[in-house]
Design a protein around this motif. Structure first.
Motif, PDB file in Angstrom:
ATOM      1  N   UNK A 228     -23.422  47.871  95.669  1.00  0.00           N
ATOM      2  CA  UNK A 228     -24.413  47.467  96.672  1.00  0.00           C
ATOM      3  C   UNK A 228     -25.319  48.645  97.025  1.00  0.00           C
ATOM      4  N   UNK A 229     -24.773  49.876  96.947  1.00  0.00           N
ATOM      5  CA  UNK A 229     -25.618  51.045  97.185  1.00  0.00           C
ATOM      6  C   UNK A 229     -26.633  51.230  96.066  1.00  0.00           C
ATOM      7  N   UNK A 230     -26.210  50.984  94.823  1.00  0.00           N
ATOM      8  CA  UNK A 230     -27.153  51.086  93.698  1.00  0.00           C
ATOM      9  C   UNK A 230     -28.220  49.987  93.788  1.00  0.00           C
ATOM     10  N   UNK A 231     -27.806  48.799  94.242  1.00  0.00           N
ATOM     11  CA  UNK A 231     -28.757  47.695  94.371  1.00  0.00           C
ATOM     12  C   UNK A 231     -29.624  47.847  95.610  1.00  0.00           C
ATOM     13  N   UNK A 232     -29.156  48.652  96.561  1.00  0.00           N
ATOM     14  CA  UNK A 232     -29.854  48.818  97.844  1.00  0.00           C
ATOM     15  C   UNK A 232     -30.100  47.449  98.480  1.00  0.00           C
ATOM     16  N   UNK A 233     -29.032  46.641  98.535  1.00  0.00           N
ATOM     17  CA  UNK A 233     -29.164  45.256  98.987  1.00  0.00           C
ATOM     18  C   UNK A 233     -28.342  45.012 100.243  1.00  0.00           C
ATOM     19  N   UNK A 234     -28.914  44.355 101.253  1.00  0.00           N
ATOM     20  CA  UNK A 234     -28.102  43.892 102.380  1.00  0.00           C
ATOM     21  C   UNK A 234     -26.957  43.036 101.858  1.00  0.00           C
ATOM     22  N   UNK A 235     -25.781  43.181 102.490  1.00  0.00           N
ATOM     23  CA  UNK A 235     -24.575  42.556 101.939  1.00  0.00           C
ATOM     24  C   UNK A 235     -23.785  41.844 103.023  1.00  0.00           C
ATOM     25  N   UNK A 236     -23.536  40.572 102.811  1.00  0.00           N
ATOM     26  CA  UNK A 236     -22.615  39.823 103.664  1.00  0.00           C
ATOM     27  C   UNK A 236     -21.202  40.057 103.139  1.00  0.00           C
ATOM     28  N   UNK A 237     -20.317  40.538 104.006  1.00  0.00           N
ATOM     29  CA  UNK A 237     -18.890  40.618 103.667  1.00  0.00           C
ATOM     30  C   UNK A 237     -18.175  39.576 104.512  1.00  0.00           C
ATOM     31  N   UNK A 238     -17.554  38.611 103.857  1.00  0.00           N
ATOM     32  CA  UNK A 238     -16.925  37.509 104.578  1.00  0.00           C
ATOM     33  C   UNK A 238     -15.704  37.998 105.345  1.00  0.00           C
ATOM     34  N   UNK A 239     -15.094  37.086 106.092  1.00  0.00           N
ATOM     35  CA  UNK A 239     -13.946  37.443 106.920  1.00  0.00           C
ATOM     36  C   UNK A 239     -12.847  38.091 106.086  1.00  0.00           C
ATOM     37  N   UNK A 240     -12.546  37.507 104.932  1.00  0.00           N
ATOM     38  CA  UNK A 240     -11.489  38.058 104.086  1.00  0.00           C
ATOM     39  C   UNK A 240     -11.953  39.252 103.261  1.00  0.00           C
ATOM     40  N   UNK A 241     -13.225  39.612 103.375  1.00  0.00           N
ATOM     41  CA  UNK A 241     -13.745  40.809 102.687  1.00  0.00           C
ATOM     42  C   UNK A 241     -14.042  41.935 103.675  1.00  0.00           C
ATOM     43  N   UNK A 242     -13.665  41.767 104.922  1.00  0.00           N
ATOM     44  CA  UNK A 242     -13.927  42.828 105.905  1.00  0.00           C
ATOM     45  C   UNK A 242     -13.305  44.142 105.454  1.00  0.00           C
ATOM     46  N   UNK A 243     -14.046  45.232 105.640  1.00  0.00           N
ATOM     47  CA  UNK A 243     -13.563  46.547 105.251  1.00  0.00           C
ATOM     48  C   UNK A 243     -13.865  46.912 103.823  1.00  0.00           C
TER      49      UNK A 243
END
Length: 538
Positions: A228-243
């Motif tokens: 996501x840093x290489x893509x420089x893209x805003x990212x939704x992390x779902x409840x089970x992806x927190x952290x």
């Protein structure tokens, strides 16, 4: 019997421990499973006794979510299986690996309706609906193969519960050991290279990319963060992806896809990369209005081919393991792109104004106190007001540190037993159960298990005198309040009756003091007076 021959029951335990490295099982012994317990103590497998089979399933679920390894249950025929079915439903909805091994009546009586003890018309058919597969073992020689199928699901497919039932006349039947105790080497699939190259091309060309990461990415935090840093893209992390991206990452929008500002950002994205996420209602549409709409080119990566075409129109679908896929996709982005990702993320979060939102504000000091006192804690939640707010507010330092039952199946009673399972799996970390006065009554008896196992779980009980979320829903829809203003017991007296230390708090300061004095050799119930808390914070 030959000296190199085992019973079916002993072969099962040996395979679990020796081949699949199972160290803990959850179960309540019964007359139909006694033979499973012969030799269990010497097998190297720890047995934990819950006070209800639903508690056993939730403990196995919490154990699995905290580690990524399957939780294992030994369950009695009939009522034991109907009791655990709810926990299996939650695990199925959230793709949690769980192995449920049960007894069933003798082979010669199956399906005959003779009124046998614990008899169901078809136990296997009943459980098939809440499992990846349900199998009736009819030949002890087939046991290694059936277990191998179960662990193939856990390790190489989209995981979920697997049910294996063994007729009671087979437990002491002779069974030959396998030629090797070594588990087969299983690898998850990687996406098609041509499709991956096309996905990379679209992401390179995107002007407003967006990334959606789900719980399927939990074991690949480094690859997810770097991509996501290489893509420089805003990212939704779902409840089970927190952290997954670490705490308060500048590209992390959190689990806020149902809120207007994130929906607007998503609607305007020209290319969307979704990895290991169902794009399901409880992550993207908790307001239940079908308002999460993607108009850009949607790229999805998932272990489950059918999942690729559900919920949102698909432009490009790749079947593959999230970790492999993220790592392979990284090869196409040797240098960071410039897509104004951090700026777009910050602007969206500022528009959300989560800490000032009246729906969330009462819980901001609660999570601030928890983070200050227990920064590395695993937070395990029921369906309760602090959890609904925490889904939006909480940021964790690593994955597998925040999970609850408000996703997927959405059961009540999950928080307490799942927290016990997480504590058994991760004794190196503090664990906090976030429960409400309504939901905790479903599984309050598991306090006895916590005391018996001396598990230092903090049970944070938000007491708002009833089913608050349903009250609000009734009020909003003009329905008279019925069945939601329920009478609560004296939780402190009940907890102390179990042998659990308990206290009452009514402010953030009092909570901080209570956490500072928490015991390390057993559970600690902290009852929070919700109404006094809100008065204290103004």
């Amino acid at each position: 019997m030959a000296t190199d021959t085992l019973t079916c029951a002993s072969l099962l335990l040996t395979l679990l421990n020796k081949r699949y490295e199972v160290d803990t099982v959850f179960g309540i012994p019964g007359v139909h499973t006694v033979e499973l317990y012969r030799g269990l103590e010497a097998s190297g497998v720890r047995h934990v006794t819950p006070r209800h089979e639903q508690g056993a399933g939730f403990m196995a679920d919490g154990y699995a979510r905290a580690t990524g390894r399957p939780g294992v249950c030994l369950i009695i025929t009939g009522p034991g299986m109907t009791n655990i079915a709810t926990a299996m439903g939650q695990a199925l909805a959230d793709s949690v690996p769980m192995l449920v091994i049960s007894s069933v009546n003798r082979r010669d009586t199956l399906g005959r309706g003779q009124g046998r003890l614990h008899e169901l018309p078809s136990q296997q058919q009943l459980l098939a609906g809440v499992s990846r597969f349900s199998h009736t073992l009819l030949d002890p020689a087939a046991l290694p193969e059936v277990l191998a199928r179960a662990f193939a699901v856990f390790r190489s497919e989209r995981p979920g519960p697997v049910h294996i039932e063994i007729p009671i006349d087979l437990f002491d039947a002779p069974a030959a050991p396998p030629r090797s105790w070594q588990a087969p080497a299983l690898y998850r699939p990687a996406p098609d290279p041509q499709g991956l190259a096309l996905a990379a091309q679209w992401l390179h060309q995107a002007e407003r990319p967006l990334v959606l990461l789900g719980g399927g990415c939990a074991d690949a935090p480094e690859a997810a963060r770097v991509l996501v840093e290489r893509l420089d893209a805003p990212t939704v992390t779902t409840i089970n992806a927190k952290g997954l991206l670490g705490r308060s990452h500048p590209l992390d929008l959190g689990a806020n896809a149902a809120l207007p500002a994130v929906r607007e950002l998503a609607h305007g994205a020209d290319v969307i990369l979704a990895v290991g996420t169902e794009l399901g209602e409880t992550d993207y549409d908790v307001v239940f209005d079908d308002g999460f709409v993607l108009t850009g080119q949607l790229i999805r990566i998932d272990l489950d081919a059918q999942q690729l075409v559900r919920n949102q129109p698909l432009a490009l679908g790749l079947v593959g393991d999230a970790g492999h896929s993220l790592a392979l996709l990284l090869d196409h982005f040797p240098h960071p792109l410039a897509k104004d990702g951090a700026e777009r993320t910050a602007s969206t979060l500022a528009t959300l104004g989560l800490v000032e939102d009246p729906a969330f504000a009462p819980f901001v000091p609660l999570y601030e106190v928890l983070q200050e006192a227990l920064p590395d804690a695993i937070l395990v939640g029921d369906s309760t007001a602090p959890v609904y707010a925490g889904n939006h507010l909480v940021s964790q330092p690593a994955p597998r540190r925040y999970f609850n039952a408000s996703t997927g199946y959405g059961t009540l009673g999950y928080g307490l037993p799942a927290a016990l399972g997480a504590q058994l799996a991760r004794p190196d970390l503090p664990v906090v159960a976030l429960v409400g006065d309504g939901g905790v009554m479903f599984t309050l008896s598991e306090l006895a298990t916590a005391v018996e196992e001396r598990l230092p779980v903090v049970i944070l009980l938000w007491h708002n005198a009833g089913y608050e979320e349903i009250r609000r829903y009734m009020d909003a829809h003009g329905v008279e309040r019925i069945g939601v203003d329920i009478q609560a017991p004296d939780f402190l007296t009940l907890a102390r009756g179990f042998g659990c230390l308990a206290t009452h708090v009514d402010s953030p300061g009092a909570l901080a003091q209570a956490l500072a004095s928490r015991p390390l050799d057993g559970p600690f119930l902290i009852e929070v007076d919700a109404h006094a808390w809100q008065r204290a914070i103004g």
